[in-house]
Write a protein that holds these residues in place. Sequence first.
Motif, PDB file in Angstrom:
ATOM      1  N   ASP A 210       0.864  -1.177   0.000  1.00 13.52           N
ATOM      2  CA  ASP A 210       0.000   0.000   0.000  1.00 13.52           C
ATOM      3  C   ASP A 210       0.899   1.224   0.000  1.00 13.52           C
ATOM      4  O   ASP A 210       1.986   1.191   0.552  1.00 13.52           O
ATOM      5  CB  ASP A 210      -0.877  -0.006   1.256  1.00 13.52           C
ATOM      6  N   VAL A 211       0.469   2.273  -0.651  1.00 15.12           N
ATOM      7  CA  VAL A 211       1.258   3.501  -0.674  1.00 15.12           C
ATOM      8  C   VAL A 211       0.428   4.626  -0.108  1.00 15.12           C
ATOM      9  O   VAL A 211      -0.803   4.616  -0.235  1.00 15.12           O
ATOM     10  CB  VAL A 211       1.726   3.858  -2.101  1.00 15.12           C
TER      11      VAL A 211
ATOM     12  N   MET B 232      -1.577   7.599  -0.233  1.00 14.60           N
ATOM     13  CA  MET B 232      -2.217   8.346  -1.306  1.00 14.60           C
ATOM     14  C   MET B 232      -2.442   9.800  -0.906  1.00 14.60           C
ATOM     15  O   MET B 232      -2.693  10.641  -1.741  1.00 14.60           O
ATOM     16  CB  MET B 232      -3.543   7.691  -1.697  1.00 14.60           C
ATOM     17  N   ASN B 233      -2.384  10.069   0.369  1.00 15.43           N
ATOM     18  CA  ASN B 233      -2.570  11.413   0.880  1.00 15.43           C
ATOM     19  C   ASN B 233      -1.513  11.673   1.942  1.00 15.43           C
ATOM     20  O   ASN B 233      -1.012  10.753   2.557  1.00 15.43           O
ATOM     21  CB  ASN B 233      -3.960  11.569   1.527  1.00 15.43           C
TER      22      ASN B 233
END
Length: 76
Positions: free
Chosen positions: A9-10, A12-13
Amino acid sequence: MRKDTVIPDVPMNVFVVYDERLVTVELFSGEVVLRDPRDVAYHLELFEFFKNRAVRGEAATQLLRMIAREFLREGE
């Protein structure tokens, strides 16, 4: 030094955890303030997830130097 670490997971915010009571999340459209204990707990866990997988210190310096060398070679 491993270049093949997989992060499932990266972020995103961008988020900032102030303490166990307050998190802010920056979105393209503005900023969200989270105070619900479940939301704060989620972001504390998310922060620990990325912190535990981060490259820091001398290892980070070496990684950035290696990336810079590869980038400069590609530009030749």
